[in-house]
Structures are given as C-alpha cells and as structure tokens.
Scaffold this active site. Structure first.
Site, PDB file in Angstrom:
ATOM      1  CD  GLU A 233      -2.699  -1.210  -0.182  1.00 35.89           C
ATOM      2  OE1 GLU A 233      -3.148  -0.152  -0.654  1.00 35.89           O
ATOM      3  OE2 GLU A 233      -2.822  -2.305  -0.759  1.00 35.89           O
TER       4      GLU A 233
ATOM      5  CB  CYS B 203      -1.639   7.365   2.529  1.00 37.70           C
ATOM      6  SG  CYS B 203      -2.803   6.492   3.565  1.00 37.70           S
TER       7      CYS B 203
END
Ligand code: NAD
Length: 525
Positions: A295, A329
C-alpha cells in the site's frame, strides 16, 4: 487453517472502538497520569526481539520528539544483516507450530492484544504524540484503529475458518480450506505507526503466519510498546520478531530471503516498487513466488462542485488537507473547484486555514503539530518554493514559529494539472487548488494522476454524485464528507494504480491475502 477441536470462541459483533473526548474536563486526570508515566520512560533503551531472544547492537538508533527535537524519545538497536537472517530463520522454524494452533486460540490472542492496548490507551496516545507528533485527537484515532484491527481480524479469521459449502459432486465430499503462507515480513510506515503496524501484523498472525516486523526508524518506540503489548497478551514470543534499524540497511535482506514467503508493506511508492521488484526474484533455493501486499502513496483530490454547500466543502477540504499536518496517505493535496465558486472557496478557505493553530502536539489547543523530521520539513519547504512559482500563494508558505518541525498550513491556487505540486506526493500541509470548467472537467483533472487512493466530491447534484461513483478512479471515494478518517469495517482501505495493491485493510476480504486455498475432494460411499 487448522480445524482442531477447541471450545468455540464467542465474540460479540464488531463495533468500532469509541474515541475519548479530550475536551471534557473529566479526562484531564487520566491524561495527566498517562503523560507522567510516559514522560518517566523517555530516553529508555529497548532491545531487538528475535523470536523471544533480546539482543543489543553496537550502533544505536535514537528517535526524537518532532515538537522538540532536542528530546530523545527512545534509544533502539540497529539490527544487523545477521539479526535479519536469524529473525527470518527463527520465524521459519516456528511456523509449523504456530500454523497448527487452532484459529480460535489465535483469534483470542488478538482480542487479548486489543484489551492490553485498550488498558494502556492514553499511554499509547502519549507515545504517538511524543514520537510521531500527533495531536491528542489524531493519536486517539490511531490507537483506536489499532484496537479495531485486532477485534475485526479476530472475527474475520473465525469466519474464514468456515468457508462456504462448495458444489458437492455425487459420491464425493468437496471442500476448501485456507492455509497460512509462511514467514511474513511486515514493513509499516511512521505515519500510522501503531494502527498500520498492528493491522498488518495481526492479520498475518491470526491466519497462522509467523512474522518479522521491521518498523519505521522514525517511530521505533511505538513498535517496542506494541511488542510489549503482544507479550503481555501472551502471544508466543517465537511467533514474531521486532527488528529495529534502517530499512535501507536490513530491508533487502528480509525481502530477498528465500524463506520469506510474503511481504506486507505500507509506505512510499519508491520503496514499495523497490520491494516488489526485489521480491519478484527467485533465488535457487526458493520454491515459491513471494506475495507482495504493498500500500503506497496518494495524491488525493476533493472535487467541489458549483452546486454544493460551500462552507461544508471548505471544512471538508481543510480537515482533509491539514489534519496531522497533511501526513496521511489519504490527505487531500488537490482541491479541484468549479469556476463558479472558485473565488469564494479560496476566500473562505484562506480565513479558516489562517485560524488553525500550529505548535507542540501535546497542547490541546493546537490543531496542527510538527512534521515528522527535519528531512521531511526541508522536502516540504522546497515543494512550497516550487509551488510558489507554479501558482499563487494564498496563505502559509513557510515555517511556523517554534523549535519543532512546524510548517504553516499552505494553500497555493491556480495550479495547472502538469505542475509538480499537482502530480507529486508532498506529504505535508500543502494544498494545490485548481480551477475546473465544470464537473466533467473536474473529474478529468482528479483522475489525472498516477495514484488512486482516496477522493471526495462535494455536490448536491445526485447525477453528478452518481457519475463520480462510476468514474472517479480511486480505491476510497467519499461523497459530501472529508477524504480522510477511514473506519475499520465501514471503509475497507486501499488504492489503485501507484497507490498500491488495493488490499482493502479493515475490509471483509483482507485476510485472503495472508492465506492460500486448498481444495479437498474425498470419495465417499
Ligand atoms: P517509506 O517508504 O520511506 O518507509 C516505509 C517503511 O519502509 C519504513 O519502515 C522504512 O524503514 C522501510 N524501508 C525503507 N527502505 C526499505 C528497503 N529498501 N527495504 C525494505 N524496507 C524499507 O514511507 P514512510 O515515509 O514511512 O511513509 C510515508 C508513505 O507511506 C507515504 O508515501 C504515504 O502515502 C504512504 N502510506 C500509505 C498508506 C496506504 O494505506 N496506502 C498508509 C500510510 C502511509
């Protein structure tokens, strides 16, 4: 997963862990006492943990308080290549034992880890404030999410152990079961130093894998506290290793090791792609293709339509862009605003951004704390200088007052989609604002990115919201709310394209990435 008979583990349906409300006066004594406990341990030295064996190294790693960098939070060992090899070999040796532990027992360990973290919740909050520069509210959300991952994956593992009935051929019993993979290398980032580490680790453990955890060198104390929590919960010490040290120095050894079966990584695109490439190599003694769950970064956009409640949109953008100093993020780093409301949006956003207080993250009145390090601060400031040339500075634009790594919330308008600050992940409190001709143009701009993690749309127009559902190419889309703050169970999390493998952490399919399916057909009758 083993189906050995043990008493069934009865768990109530999953609910998200409630957040403490720090504005309430009755919280103050508990916060003070947690703070005193944690302050009393500042600067303590922690060992490497190799499958239960404590080790020291000659070279040390010191983590500091980004609100006050002269303050040392923890002193840690710098794991060597030998430590890394030993950790993988020890995990490999214990794997068959751990894989055979009944799933109920492994799930029960997760519930116990959650209970330990819950019991020490305010202390964990304090460590996150001191080592990661989170405010009390952001720290509480991180620690609560860590608890959620344990509770959620415990329930999910029990479900996975009872797969759906297959088509039954005549004269056969046909079934499928999920087996663990083997040794997993867990590589978390510093920005959700507890939640992401706990989530990736417990998902791997509960499905029967053994792990080597390589935490970020910015936040090793939080990792050491998690290891203590696992031991306190009774998790067998041979099932995991905690290897602090530089990712660049020992990361390759862990990833390339022929006995490593999978890597679960969360972090930057650059490191994620490097790991993916390295893991794809198959040394002669390796008999599997490594699995990589990666990720990575984001360049998340919020679209503000002309037909919307502008105040709500401004607030949504503000919190998404500047919560935890833009170091999520999922943070909004691009606001794409319809030309009809563009000037009003900027006026409102400017005044709200200027009202945000920046300073030491332990002070409740500060909405923003420091960025993580001097290096991060310098990179962000250099992006701000680039941005000033690429567009029109609306507010912010430099360091904020204080000794810590403080940066002003910065808004730069009139940014073209080819601009660097439109395309590159900055990972700081810098928002690029771009004007769109209409909603279709806004969608086109939002999708003009290598990334595809989160996105949001503020609109009252149902047809436009529907179009965004179909065409906004992101793993996590939000409509009429901010694009940060994913909740375990409700918002399975993971992105498209260069944002990663879309693993959907905290979602119903997540554990499938940590297992392999075995089909069994038995002739009967
Ligand atoms: P990073 O890539 O610099 O580091 C991540 C981890 O990788 C750290 O533990 C680091 O020590 C380790 N590492 C570094 N070099 C390595 C190597 N050669 N081999 C193995 N491991 C190595 O990222 P960061 O600065 O810690 O985190 C910020 C990044 O993480 C941002 O890009 C952010 O968008 C991303 N992130 C993504 C998600 C998501 O769910 N998509 C969540 C949080 C953060």
């Amino acid at each position: 997963m083993s189906a050995l008979a043990t008493p069934p583990l009865q768990l109530a349906p999953f609910v998200n862990e409630p957040y403490a409300d720090f504005s309430k006066a009755e919280q103050a004594p508990a916060m003070r006492s947690a703070w005193t406990n944690v302050r009393g341990e500042m600067g303590k030295e922690y060992d490497l943990l190799i499958a239960g064996e404590r080790r020291k190294s000659a070279a040390k790693l010191e983590s500091v308080n980004p609100s006050k960098p002269s303050e040392i939070v923890g002193v840690h060992q710098k794991g060597s290549e030998k430590d890394a090899l030993d950790a993988v070999n020890a995990a490999y040796a214990y794997f068959p034992v751990w894989a055979d532990v009944p799933v109920e027992q492994r799930a029960d360990y997760l519930v116990k880890i959650a209970a330990v973290i819950r019991r020490h919740k305010l202390e964990f909050d304090a460590w996150l404030i001191l080592e990661a520069g989170k405010t009390w509210a952001e720290a509480e959300a991180d620690v609560s999410e860590a608890i959620d991952f344990c509770e959620y994956y415990a329930r999910l593992a029990l479900k996975l152990a009872k797969p759906e009935t297959l088509v039954q051929l005549s004269g056969e019993r046909d079934e499928m079961m999920y087996l663990p993979l083997g040794v997993g290398v867990i590589i978390p980032p510093w920005n959700f130093p507890l939640a992401i580490m706990v989530g990736m680790t417990t998902a791997a453990l509960v499905t029967g894998n053994t792990v080597v955890i390589k935490p970020s060198s910015e936040t090793p104390t939080i990792a050491a506290k998690f290891a203590e929590a696992m031991l306190e919960a009774g998790v067998p010490p041979q099932s995991f290793s905690l290897l602090t040290g530089s990712g660049a120095a020992i990361g390759d050894t862990l990833v390339a090791h022929p006995r490593t079966r999978f890597v679960s990584f969360t972090g930057s695109r650059e490191v994620g792609l490097h790991i993916n490439e390295l893991a794809a190599k198959t040394p002669k003694e390796q008999i599997w293709i490594k699995r990589v769950i990666a990720e990575m970064g984001g360049k998340d956009a919020i679209i503000v339509d002309r037909d919307t409640n502008l105040d709500q949109a401004v607030t949504g953008v503000l919190y998404s862009a500047f919560g935890y100093q833009g170091q999520k993020c999922s943070a909004c780093s691009r606001a794409i605003v319809d030309a009809a409301v563009y000037d009003d949006f900027l006026l409102k956003l400017k005044s709200k951004a200027e009202a945000l207080s920046v300073g030491a993250s332990d002070q409740l009145e500060n909405y923003m704390g420091p960025v993580i390090s001097a290096r991060a601060r310098d990179t962000i400031l250099s992006y701000i200088e680039t941005g000033k040339k690429e567009g029109r500075l609306i507010t912010g634009g430099g360091k904020a007052d204080g000794d810590g790594y403080f940066i002003q919330p910065t808004v730069i308008a009139d940014i073209d989609s080819k601009a660097r600050i439109f395309q590159e992940e900055i990972f700081g409190p810098v928002l690029a604002v771009t004007k769109a001709r209409d909603f279709d143009h806004a969608l086109e701009l939002a999708n003009d990115s290598d990334y595809g993690l989160t996105g949001a749309v503020f609109t009252n127009d149902k047809a436009k919201a529907e179009k965004a559902r179909r065409r906004f190419f992101v793993g996590n889309l939000y409509i009429n709310r901010k694009c940060t703050g994913a909740m375990v169970g409700a918002h399975p999390f993971g992105g498209f394209n260069m944002s990663g493998t879309d693993s959907k952490a905290g979602g119903p399919d997540y554990l499938l990435q940590f297992v392999q399916a075995k089909s069994i057909a038995e002739k009967i009758g």
